[in-house]
Design an enzyme around this catalytic site. Structure first.
Site, mmCIF file in Angstrom:
data_model
loop_
_atom_site.group_PDB
_atom_site.id
_atom_site.type_symbol
_atom_site.label_atom_id
_atom_site.label_comp_id
_atom_site.label_asym_id
_atom_site.label_seq_id
_atom_site.Cartn_x
_atom_site.Cartn_y
_atom_site.Cartn_z
ATOM 1 N N TRP A 65 -4.138 -28.847 -6.451
ATOM 2 C CA TRP A 65 -4.885 -28.429 -7.787
ATOM 3 C C TRP A 65 -4.882 -29.618 -8.647
ATOM 4 O O TRP A 65 -5.926 -30.151 -9.188
ATOM 5 C CB TRP A 65 -4.085 -27.094 -8.360
ATOM 6 C CG TRP A 65 -4.758 -26.919 -9.734
ATOM 7 C CD1 TRP A 65 -5.951 -27.301 -10.279
ATOM 8 C CD2 TRP A 65 -4.065 -26.251 -10.629
ATOM 9 N NE1 TRP A 65 -5.901 -26.871 -11.554
ATOM 10 C CE2 TRP A 65 -4.903 -26.134 -11.857
ATOM 11 C CE3 TRP A 65 -2.897 -25.704 -10.863
ATOM 12 C CZ2 TRP A 65 -4.444 -25.529 -13.004
ATOM 13 C CZ3 TRP A 65 -2.486 -24.881 -11.947
ATOM 14 C CH2 TRP A 65 -3.305 -24.943 -13.285
ATOM 15 N N ASP A 87 -3.136 -25.417 0.693
ATOM 16 C CA ASP A 87 -4.192 -24.571 -0.252
ATOM 17 C C ASP A 87 -4.996 -25.776 -1.021
ATOM 18 O O ASP A 87 -4.354 -26.503 -1.456
ATOM 19 C CB ASP A 87 -3.515 -24.035 -0.763
ATOM 20 C CG ASP A 87 -4.231 -22.849 -1.899
ATOM 21 O OD1 ASP A 87 -4.842 -21.722 -1.417
ATOM 22 O OD2 ASP A 87 -4.604 -23.246 -3.077
ATOM 23 N N TYR A 92 -11.669 -28.125 -6.923
ATOM 24 C CA TYR A 92 -10.631 -29.048 -7.156
ATOM 25 C C TYR A 92 -11.377 -30.431 -7.046
ATOM 26 O O TYR A 92 -11.705 -30.777 -5.928
ATOM 27 C CB TYR A 92 -9.353 -29.068 -6.286
ATOM 28 C CG TYR A 92 -8.634 -27.509 -6.370
ATOM 29 C CD1 TYR A 92 -8.823 -27.027 -7.427
ATOM 30 C CD2 TYR A 92 -7.841 -27.334 -5.386
ATOM 31 C CE1 TYR A 92 -8.361 -25.636 -7.609
ATOM 32 C CE2 TYR A 92 -6.991 -26.248 -5.680
ATOM 33 C CZ TYR A 92 -7.412 -25.300 -6.740
ATOM 34 O OH TYR A 92 -6.703 -24.187 -6.797
ATOM 35 N N GLN A 145 -3.437 -14.461 -4.652
ATOM 36 C CA GLN A 145 -2.642 -15.409 -5.317
ATOM 37 C C GLN A 145 -2.603 -15.304 -6.605
ATOM 38 O O GLN A 145 -3.463 -15.786 -7.344
ATOM 39 C CB GLN A 145 -3.697 -16.637 -4.860
ATOM 40 C CG GLN A 145 -2.946 -18.046 -4.990
ATOM 41 C CD GLN A 145 -3.565 -19.192 -4.495
ATOM 42 O OE1 GLN A 145 -3.763 -20.164 -5.193
ATOM 43 N NE2 GLN A 145 -4.106 -19.379 -3.303
ATOM 44 N N ALA A 195 6.345 -23.040 -13.067
ATOM 45 C CA ALA A 195 5.732 -22.928 -14.172
ATOM 46 C C ALA A 195 5.205 -24.409 -14.775
ATOM 47 O O ALA A 195 5.759 -25.067 -15.921
ATOM 48 C CB ALA A 195 6.800 -22.587 -15.408
ATOM 49 N N LYS A 236 13.106 -30.857 -16.507
ATOM 50 C CA LYS A 236 12.723 -32.138 -16.902
ATOM 51 C C LYS A 236 12.120 -32.188 -18.220
ATOM 52 O O LYS A 236 12.091 -33.052 -18.908
ATOM 53 C CB LYS A 236 11.742 -32.751 -16.065
ATOM 54 C CG LYS A 236 10.513 -32.299 -16.051
ATOM 55 C CD LYS A 236 9.242 -32.885 -14.968
ATOM 56 C CE LYS A 236 8.023 -32.400 -15.091
ATOM 57 N NZ LYS A 236 7.000 -33.016 -14.173
ATOM 58 N N ARG A 290 3.143 -34.936 -16.851
ATOM 59 C CA ARG A 290 1.814 -34.237 -17.202
ATOM 60 C C ARG A 290 1.647 -33.532 -18.304
ATOM 61 O O ARG A 290 0.334 -33.643 -18.963
ATOM 62 C CB ARG A 290 1.692 -33.212 -16.067
ATOM 63 C CG ARG A 290 1.235 -33.842 -14.856
ATOM 64 C CD ARG A 290 0.333 -32.916 -13.727
ATOM 65 N NE ARG A 290 1.124 -31.526 -13.943
ATOM 66 C CZ ARG A 290 1.809 -31.172 -12.858
ATOM 67 N NH1 ARG A 290 2.156 -31.837 -11.986
ATOM 68 N NH2 ARG A 290 2.172 -29.825 -13.271
ATOM 69 N N GLY A 313 2.969 -28.224 -5.863
ATOM 70 C CA GLY A 313 2.379 -29.380 -5.811
ATOM 71 C C GLY A 313 3.561 -30.643 -5.490
ATOM 72 O O GLY A 313 4.530 -30.261 -5.755
#
Length: 318
Positions: free
Chosen positions: A21, A49, A54, A177, A209, A216, A228, A284
């Site tokens: 994603w 997946d 995307y 999902q 999450a 972090k 991010r 990810g």
């Protein structure tokens, strides 16, 4: 790596799977996604997946190219359809036209003859449910798709799909999902019990999450400059999980993780996998080491005392 059946189907998927994603298609290093996928495959991860939307097809192309070197039967390829792919009135949704056309385009981008799991990315209120289910069933009968599922559907919508499919004698959906993690337990109330009764397996996305459960991000401190969370293009999905209250909850989980010899991320993944109806957690990765670290959560069993301690740390103890 441990494997689980996907719902009532005979398909077995790895407890940890790799998604695309936010990472695949966005990396500045064009070879990095392939190295991550190679590492995941080497660790025994067999579920990959993606979705047509995307990076408007680029993620599918990258995933397909990276997996092309491996025997097709050795991995499970999942993609999705529904979200707009253009500005035209039929460039979105779950109509027979859009499903058929997008499936063919996904097959071309992925470079494969069939898709293992084809998922309805969202529910489409503008298309009759029986039209959608018949279109998916036709793809299965044509050999273009092996299994079908849904993503982000509400419990009532899943019930309708299962019942309608049975009434029409169509191939049943095998997966759901949802977004599910320690800070978002709503699926436990209705979605997961319903799917357990109907034989629909869960493939959970955002199990960490969006990084909030890795530790972090810390309460009262500035966000890491390379994360991010500070990127305006990517932080929309993260911001709700890094509130001060949530970050304090995560801090209370640290001693539990330390006591079990796990990282916070591994604890969070093992916690989701405590449910037998969860077939896989999609993670990810922005570098190969991350997928290797998270893959170690497979097979971990948390005892009752640890689960109770987690509930207390999250202020969710009954």
């Amino acid at each position: 790596m441990q494997y689980r059946r996907l719902g009532n189907s005979g398909l077995k998927v790895s407890e940890i799977s790799l998604g695309s994603w936010l990472t695949v298609g966005a990396a500045s290093d064009s070879g990095l996604p392939e190295r991550i996928i190679d590492r995941a495959y080497g660790l025994g991860i067999n579920l990959f997946d993606t979705a047509n939307v995307y990076h408007l097809g680029e993620a599918e192309r990258i995933v397909g190219r990276a997996l092309a070197k491996y025997e097709r039967s050795s991995y499970v390829l999942a993609t999705k359809v529904c979200v707009p792919m253009g500005d035209g009135p039929n460039d979105r949704g779950l109509s027979r036209k859009h499903i058929r056309e997008q499936c063919d385009l996904s097959l071309k981008r992925l470079g494969v003859d069939y898709i293992d799991l084809y998922q309805c990315h969202r529910y489409d209120p503008d298309t009759p449910l029986d039209e959608t289910l018949r279109a998916l069933d036709d793809l299965v009968k044509a050999g273009k798709v092996l299994y079908t599922g849904v993503s982000m559907w509400k419990p009532a919508q899943i019930v309708d799909a299962v019942r309608t499919g049975s009434e029409l004698n169509l191939n049943r959906i095998v997966s759901s999902q949802p977004q599910y993690h320690m800070l978002l337990r709503e699926p436990e109330q209705e979605l997961i019990p319903l799917c357990e009764r109907e034989g629909v397996g869960q493939i959970v996305f955002s199990p960490l999450a969006q990084g909030a459960l890795t530790g972090k991000y810390e309460p009262g401190r500035q966000l890491p400059p390379s994360s991010r969370a500070v990127d305006p293009k990517q932080n929309g999905a993260i911001s709700r999980w890094i509130s001060e209250d949530n970050l304090k909850r995560v801090q209370r989980l640290k001693p539990i993780a330390d006591q079990t010899g796990l990282s916070l991320a591994q604890l969070a993944l093992a916690w989701i996998l405590r449910l037998p109806s969860v077939a896989s957690c999609i993670v990810g990765a922005s570098r190969p080491e991350q997928i290797e670290h998270n893959a170690r959560a497979s097979g971990i069993k948390l005892d009752a005392a640890t689960l109770n301690a987690i509930d207390s740390a999250l202020d969710l103890e009954d």
